[in-house]
Scaffold this motif. Structure first.
Motif, PDB file in Angstrom:
ATOM      1  N   GLN A   1       0.839  -1.251   0.048  1.00 34.65           N
ATOM      2  CA  GLN A   1      -0.022   0.083   0.017  1.00 34.65           C
ATOM      3  C   GLN A   1       1.097   1.251   0.156  1.00 34.65           C
ATOM      4  N   PRO A   2       0.822   2.054  -1.134  1.00 37.94           N
ATOM      5  CA  PRO A   2       1.936   3.126  -1.169  1.00 37.94           C
ATOM      6  C   PRO A   2       1.726   4.287  -0.197  1.00 37.94           C
ATOM      7  N   ARG A   3       2.424   4.998   0.250  1.00 36.24           N
ATOM      8  CA  ARG A   3       2.351   6.329   0.913  1.00 36.24           C
ATOM      9  C   ARG A   3       2.521   7.518   0.118  1.00 36.24           C
ATOM     10  N   SER A   4       2.935   7.246  -1.174  1.00 38.72           N
ATOM     11  CA  SER A   4       3.163   8.291  -2.261  1.00 38.72           C
ATOM     12  C   SER A   4       3.125   7.535  -3.434  1.00 38.72           C
ATOM     13  N   TRP A   5       2.861   8.202  -4.466  1.00 36.34           N
ATOM     14  CA  TRP A   5       2.842   7.702  -5.668  1.00 36.34           C
ATOM     15  C   TRP A   5       3.128   8.729  -6.903  1.00 36.34           C
TER      16      TRP A   5
ATOM     17  N   TYR B   1      -6.251   5.083  -3.189  1.00 33.07           N
ATOM     18  CA  TYR B   1      -5.284   5.747  -2.511  1.00 33.07           C
ATOM     19  C   TYR B   1      -5.685   7.164  -1.918  1.00 33.07           C
TER      20      TYR B   1
ATOM     21  N   ASP C   1      -5.895   8.874   1.037  1.00 32.92           N
ATOM     22  CA  ASP C   1      -4.838   9.684   1.773  1.00 32.92           C
ATOM     23  C   ASP C   1      -3.301   9.445   1.432  1.00 32.92           C
ATOM     24  N   VAL C   2      -3.043   9.285   0.116  1.00 29.21           N
ATOM     25  CA  VAL C   2      -1.473   9.292  -0.179  1.00 29.21           C
ATOM     26  C   VAL C   2      -1.210  10.191  -0.955  1.00 29.21           C
TER      27      VAL C   2
ATOM     28  N   PRO D   1      -4.527  14.906   0.775  1.00 31.64           N
ATOM     29  CA  PRO D   1      -3.044  15.039   0.672  1.00 31.64           C
ATOM     30  C   PRO D   1      -2.983  15.774  -0.768  1.00 31.64           C
TER      31      PRO D   1
ATOM     32  N   ASP E   1       6.418   5.289  -3.620  1.00 32.00           N
ATOM     33  CA  ASP E   1       6.469   3.834  -3.555  1.00 32.00           C
ATOM     34  C   ASP E   1       5.604   3.126  -4.595  1.00 32.00           C
TER      35      ASP E   1
END
Length: 300
Positions: free
Chosen positions: A47-51, A71, A73-74, A106, A119
């Motif tokens: 599960q990426p935290r940023s992309w 996603y 909250d990313v 975000p 990520d």
């Protein structure tokens, strides 16, 4: 293909011009391929935290919206090659300041991510238009964190095979540049530093009522980047000849519609921790050392 080498049939000048003049909206086919890419996310457990969305404007705005729902909250980076395209992407993607969701969501940053900062990198239908695909893969690799993953799609060598056959039969210059096989893309991923590449391919057949509609669709999708393409401008007489040739020679379905194949390649791969060779005297860069500390032991 050695690193940073232009594919032999691609004219870099033609690709550069296309990046400047391509429509500021995704073709239907790009959105459809992106939808099918989304289905493949079920294979990914991370599960990426940023992309980062590479080429979102042409890659698929509906897909971008779907990814932000997956996603929510990313943090997201939207990367466009040209300033005009970045401005257009901002208008179509950024939430208005008065939208309450913009206050809690975000930030969407319309810039390239810093090295080793995301990520996931999502790139739909961009790689086959790159004059230097190894350099582009290297850019994607650099943007990812260790153990981050790449999701991409591109067109394969069977694309427009019916149109290529018509041009060849009539002795005309090539209808399009040569496209790379999925196994070669897998090899290039490994050469760039990616690990565990998984490649998949399917053929999508589109049908058209008329040759004019077929050409209109192709003009939205791209251009002929072949170095040996006809070097001058074509006139109305040529277009009439082309339309007649397509009507006469193109493959047709049972109801008389023109049929055109698109080979679509899907791939994903991980960014592995860097391998450090051990010798009596070894030099390790600060960046590699940080990657090792954050990502654990390098893979064998």
């Amino acid at each position: 293909m050695p690193a940073s080498q232009t594919p032999p049939t691609i004219d870099p000048v033609a690709t550069s011009r296309w990046q400047r003049v391509a429509p500021l909206s995704p073709p239907w086919l790009h959105e459809e391929v992106a939808r099918r890419m989304l289905e493949r996310l079920q294979w990914i457990k991370l599960q990426p935290r940023s992309w980062a969305h590479w080429g979102a404007l042409r890659g698929g705005l509906l897909a971008h919206a779907a990814l932000t729902r997956i996603y929510p909250d990313v943090a997201c980076f939207v990367v466009e090659a040209q300033a005009e395209r970045a401005q257009a992407a901002t208008k179509k993607i950024a939430k208005a300041w008065w939208n309450p969701r913009a206050w809690v969501s975000p930030a969407v940053l319309f810039e390239a991510p810093a090295a080793g900062s995301v990520d996931m990198l999502w790139a739909n239908m961009a790689l086959h238009e790159a004059a230097d695909p190894q350099a582009l893969l290297a850019s994607w690799h650099a943007a990812l964190k260790v153990d981050g993953f790449l999701m991409f799609s591109c067109l394969g060598p069977d694309t427009a095979r019916e149109l290529r056959a018509v041009y060849a039969a009539l002795g005309w210059p090539p209808a399009a540049h040569e496209l790379t096989d999925m196994h070669d893309w897998g090899d290039m991923l490994v050469q760039t530093g990616f690990a565990e590449p998984v490649m998949d391919m399917e053929r999508i057949t589109l049908t058209f009522d008329t040759p004019a509609r077929l050409l209109s669709e192709l003009r939205e999708l791209g251009r002929n980047f072949h170095r040996a393409r006809f070097p001058a401008l074509r006139g109305r007489g040529w277009k009439a000849t082309l339309l007649a040739a397509l009507e006469q020679h193109m493959v047709k379905t049972g109801d008389g519609r023109l049929s055109l194949t698109f080979e679509v390649i899907y791939g994903h791969a991980l960014k592995a921790a860097p391998k450090i060779r051990v010798s009596p005297l070894s030099a390790v860069s600060v960046q590699d050392m940080r990657s090792l500390l954050h990502g654990g032991r390098p893979r064998a």
